[in-house]
Motif scaffolding. Structure first.
Motif, PDB file in Angstrom:
ATOM      1  N   ILE A  28     -11.944   2.298   1.186  1.00 11.51           N
ATOM      2  CA  ILE A  28     -12.961   3.163   0.574  1.00 11.51           C
ATOM      3  C   ILE A  28     -14.124   3.375   1.529  1.00 11.51           C
ATOM      4  O   ILE A  28     -14.628   4.495   1.683  1.00 11.51           O
ATOM      5  CB  ILE A  28     -13.428   2.560  -0.771  1.00 11.51           C
ATOM      6  CG1 ILE A  28     -12.293   2.644  -1.794  1.00 11.51           C
ATOM      7  CG2 ILE A  28     -14.681   3.262  -1.275  1.00 11.51           C
ATOM      8  CD1 ILE A  28     -12.569   1.894  -3.091  1.00 11.51           C
ATOM      9  N   GLN A  29     -14.545   2.307   2.195  1.00 17.61           N
ATOM     10  CA  GLN A  29     -15.651   2.411   3.149  1.00 17.61           C
ATOM     11  C   GLN A  29     -15.301   3.363   4.290  1.00 17.61           C
ATOM     12  O   GLN A  29     -16.116   4.195   4.686  1.00 17.61           O
ATOM     13  CB  GLN A  29     -15.982   1.019   3.688  1.00 17.61           C
ATOM     14  CG  GLN A  29     -17.145   0.991   4.641  1.00 17.61           C
ATOM     15  CD  GLN A  29     -17.422  -0.433   5.130  1.00 17.61           C
ATOM     16  OE1 GLN A  29     -16.631  -1.352   4.915  1.00 17.61           O
ATOM     17  NE2 GLN A  29     -18.539  -0.600   5.797  1.00 17.61           N
ATOM     18  N   HIS A  38      -6.433   9.451   6.709  1.00 14.74           N
ATOM     19  CA  HIS A  38      -5.193  10.114   7.129  1.00 14.74           C
ATOM     20  C   HIS A  38      -4.040   9.166   6.809  1.00 14.74           C
ATOM     21  O   HIS A  38      -3.578   8.416   7.664  1.00 14.74           O
ATOM     22  CB  HIS A  38      -5.241  10.459   8.615  1.00 14.74           C
ATOM     23  CG  HIS A  38      -6.356  11.378   8.969  1.00 14.74           C
ATOM     24  ND1 HIS A  38      -6.310  12.728   8.717  1.00 14.74           N
ATOM     25  CD2 HIS A  38      -7.560  11.145   9.525  1.00 14.74           C
ATOM     26  CE1 HIS A  38      -7.430  13.301   9.118  1.00 14.74           C
ATOM     27  NE2 HIS A  38      -8.214  12.354   9.612  1.00 14.74           N
ATOM     28  N   SER A  39      -3.570   9.236   5.560  1.00 13.38           N
ATOM     29  CA  SER A  39      -2.562   8.304   5.060  1.00 13.38           C
ATOM     30  C   SER A  39      -1.289   8.323   5.882  1.00 13.38           C
ATOM     31  O   SER A  39      -0.743   7.264   6.216  1.00 13.38           O
ATOM     32  CB  SER A  39      -2.206   8.631   3.605  1.00 13.38           C
ATOM     33  OG  SER A  39      -3.363   8.702   2.827  1.00 13.38           O
ATOM     34  N   GLU A  40      -0.824   9.517   6.214  1.00 14.54           N
ATOM     35  CA  GLU A  40       0.417   9.630   6.976  1.00 14.54           C
ATOM     36  C   GLU A  40       0.267   9.018   8.364  1.00 14.54           C
ATOM     37  O   GLU A  40       1.128   8.266   8.820  1.00 14.54           O
ATOM     38  CB  GLU A  40       0.839  11.104   7.107  1.00 14.54           C
ATOM     39  CG  GLU A  40       1.197  11.774   5.805  1.00 14.54           C
ATOM     40  CD  GLU A  40      -0.021  12.316   5.038  1.00 14.54           C
ATOM     41  OE1 GLU A  40      -1.176  12.277   5.553  1.00 14.54           O
ATOM     42  OE2 GLU A  40       0.175  12.764   3.896  1.00 14.54           O
ATOM     43  N   LYS A  41      -0.840   9.346   9.026  1.00 16.18           N
ATOM     44  CA  LYS A  41      -1.070   8.835  10.383  1.00 16.18           C
ATOM     45  C   LYS A  41      -1.201   7.312  10.385  1.00 16.18           C
ATOM     46  O   LYS A  41      -0.584   6.633  11.204  1.00 16.18           O
ATOM     47  CB  LYS A  41      -2.337   9.465  10.969  1.00 16.18           C
ATOM     48  CG  LYS A  41      -2.581   9.064  12.413  1.00 16.18           C
ATOM     49  CD  LYS A  41      -3.962   9.423  12.935  1.00 16.18           C
ATOM     50  CE  LYS A  41      -4.282  10.876  12.947  1.00 16.18           C
ATOM     51  NZ  LYS A  41      -5.580  11.169  13.596  1.00 16.18           N
ATOM     52  N   ALA A  42      -1.995   6.781   9.451  1.00 14.77           N
ATOM     53  CA  ALA A  42      -2.194   5.331   9.383  1.00 14.77           C
ATOM     54  C   ALA A  42      -0.879   4.608   9.096  1.00 14.77           C
ATOM     55  O   ALA A  42      -0.574   3.589   9.719  1.00 14.77           O
ATOM     56  CB  ALA A  42      -3.231   4.990   8.313  1.00 14.77           C
ATOM     57  N   THR A  43      -0.089   5.146   8.162  1.00 16.41           N
ATOM     58  CA  THR A  43       1.186   4.521   7.814  1.00 16.41           C
ATOM     59  C   THR A  43       2.162   4.598   8.979  1.00 16.41           C
ATOM     60  O   THR A  43       2.848   3.616   9.292  1.00 16.41           O
ATOM     61  CB  THR A  43       1.784   5.193   6.557  1.00 16.41           C
ATOM     62  OG1 THR A  43       0.819   5.135   5.500  1.00 16.41           O
ATOM     63  CG2 THR A  43       3.052   4.497   6.120  1.00 16.41           C
ATOM     64  N   VAL A 144       1.984   0.826   1.074  1.00 19.93           N
ATOM     65  CA  VAL A 144       0.736   1.062   1.817  1.00 19.93           C
ATOM     66  C   VAL A 144       0.359   2.541   1.744  1.00 19.93           C
ATOM     67  O   VAL A 144      -0.791   2.892   1.470  1.00 19.93           O
ATOM     68  CB  VAL A 144       0.884   0.597   3.290  1.00 19.93           C
ATOM     69  CG1 VAL A 144      -0.204   1.188   4.174  1.00 19.93           C
ATOM     70  CG2 VAL A 144       0.879  -0.924   3.374  1.00 19.93           C
ATOM     71  N   TYR A 145       1.334   3.404   1.972  1.00 20.37           N
ATOM     72  CA  TYR A 145       1.088   4.845   1.916  1.00 20.37           C
ATOM     73  C   TYR A 145       0.563   5.255   0.539  1.00 20.37           C
ATOM     74  O   TYR A 145      -0.388   6.028   0.431  1.00 20.37           O
ATOM     75  CB  TYR A 145       2.361   5.624   2.255  1.00 20.37           C
ATOM     76  CG  TYR A 145       2.209   7.109   2.128  1.00 20.37           C
ATOM     77  CD1 TYR A 145       1.547   7.840   3.113  1.00 20.37           C
ATOM     78  CD2 TYR A 145       2.695   7.793   1.014  1.00 20.37           C
ATOM     79  CE1 TYR A 145       1.383   9.212   2.990  1.00 20.37           C
ATOM     80  CE2 TYR A 145       2.538   9.154   0.891  1.00 20.37           C
ATOM     81  CZ  TYR A 145       1.886   9.860   1.880  1.00 20.37           C
ATOM     82  OH  TYR A 145       1.718  11.215   1.749  1.00 20.37           O
ATOM     83  N   GLY A 146       1.158   4.725  -0.510  1.00 20.47           N
ATOM     84  CA  GLY A 146       0.715   5.038  -1.869  1.00 20.47           C
ATOM     85  C   GLY A 146      -0.729   4.634  -2.116  1.00 20.47           C
ATOM     86  O   GLY A 146      -1.505   5.384  -2.712  1.00 20.47           O
ATOM     87  N   VAL A 147      -1.100   3.450  -1.650  1.00 21.95           N
ATOM     88  CA  VAL A 147      -2.480   2.981  -1.828  1.00 21.95           C
ATOM     89  C   VAL A 147      -3.441   3.851  -1.016  1.00 21.95           C
ATOM     90  O   VAL A 147      -4.497   4.257  -1.511  1.00 21.95           O
ATOM     91  CB  VAL A 147      -2.616   1.494  -1.443  1.00 21.95           C
ATOM     92  CG1 VAL A 147      -4.081   1.058  -1.394  1.00 21.95           C
ATOM     93  CG2 VAL A 147      -1.844   0.622  -2.424  1.00 21.95           C
ATOM     94  N   LEU A 148      -3.079   4.145   0.228  1.00 25.76           N
ATOM     95  CA  LEU A 148      -3.950   4.980   1.063  1.00 25.76           C
ATOM     96  C   LEU A 148      -4.113   6.375   0.469  1.00 25.76           C
ATOM     97  O   LEU A 148      -5.217   6.927   0.453  1.00 25.76           O
ATOM     98  CB  LEU A 148      -3.394   5.075   2.482  1.00 25.76           C
ATOM     99  CG  LEU A 148      -3.347   3.787   3.295  1.00 25.76           C
ATOM    100  CD1 LEU A 148      -2.713   4.037   4.663  1.00 25.76           C
ATOM    101  CD2 LEU A 148      -4.735   3.192   3.451  1.00 25.76           C
ATOM    102  N   LYS A 149      -3.025   6.936   0.003  1.00 31.51           N
ATOM    103  CA  LYS A 149      -3.045   8.291  -0.548  1.00 31.51           C
ATOM    104  C   LYS A 149      -3.896   8.362  -1.809  1.00 31.51           C
ATOM    105  O   LYS A 149      -4.523   9.385  -2.087  1.00 31.51           O
ATOM    106  CB  LYS A 149      -1.605   8.743  -0.837  1.00 31.51           C
ATOM    107  CG  LYS A 149      -1.448  10.218  -0.939  1.00 31.51           C
ATOM    108  CD  LYS A 149      -1.674  10.852   0.411  1.00 31.51           C
ATOM    109  CE  LYS A 149      -1.338  12.310   0.375  1.00 31.51           C
ATOM    110  NZ  LYS A 149      -1.818  13.019   1.545  1.00 31.51           N
ATOM    111  N   SER A 150      -3.945   7.291  -2.585  1.00 22.88           N
ATOM    112  CA  SER A 150      -4.697   7.291  -3.847  1.00 22.88           C
ATOM    113  C   SER A 150      -6.084   6.665  -3.709  1.00 22.88           C
ATOM    114  O   SER A 150      -6.723   6.364  -4.721  1.00 22.88           O
ATOM    115  CB  SER A 150      -3.896   6.576  -4.930  1.00 22.88           C
ATOM    116  OG  SER A 150      -3.667   5.229  -4.565  1.00 22.88           O
TER     117      SER A 150
END
Length: 186
Positions: A28-29, A38-43, A144-150
């Motif tokens: 969040i920060q 950038h969920s895709e990039k981070a994942t 991880v992707y799900g958490v980042l995306k949401s």
């Protein structure tokens, strides 16, 4: 070849070490600071780092003459400093707003794929069949992707007060993890 029991064990082990739920305040920060994650990039970066370290980790550490304990201590220092940032509400790691790299550093590395994840991958490789370890990595990356995306939805549900409480609580937990790493590797 594939064993559901091994995949389940690997997945749970990595889930506990990665602790993406515990990283929600940091996610969040980063999102607030940079405007988006950038969920895709981070994942993708986290996945590449995990697979590369799974295959080459021991060689990379040996190349630099670094043992597991030193690597874990370096990770502990980073985790400790991130925990201090969260608790004290200060910024220790200099951020370049033009770089917009928060999805890579510190998110993909060292939060998702840190010293704990890397050393765990080497241990899992020794204990389980390679296809099962790879399946466990993929399952964790999906979560991880799900958490980042949401993350925006999670932030709205928490509110400012909930976010502040969560940040400080997980900051203390990160400090405790760092101290545990210090104690067990020093």
């Amino acid at each position: 070849m594939f064993s559901l029991k091994e995949i389940f064990s690997v997945t749970l082990t990595l889930f506990a070490v990665i602790d993406i739920l515990g990283s929600i305040p940091i996610i969040i920060q980063i999102r607030q600071r940079e405007g988006q994650i950038h969920s895709e990039k981070a994942t993708l970066v986290a996945g590449v780092l995990m697979v590369v370290f799974l295959f080459l980790g021991q060689s990379i550490l040996s190349l630099f003459g670094v043992d597991f304990q030193s690597f874990a201590l370096a990770g502990a220092v980073i985790i400790f400093l991130i925990g201090m940032e969260m608790i004290l509400g200060i910024e220790l790691f200099r951020h370049n707003p033009l770089a917009a790299s928060g999805s890579i550093v510190p998110l993909a590395f060292p939060l998702i794929v840190g010293a704990g994840t890397m050393t765990t991958l080497l241990s899992l490789r020794a204990a389980y069949q390679l296809p099962n370890v790879l399946a466990g990595i993929v399952l964790n990356l999906v979560f991880v992707y799900g958490v980042l995306k949401s993350s925006a939805w999670i932030e709205r549900k928490l509110g400012k007060a909930g976010e502040d409480i969560l940040r400080r609580v997980f900051g203390v937990i990160l400090l405790a993890i760092a101290i545990k790493l210090f104690k067990s590797n020093f």
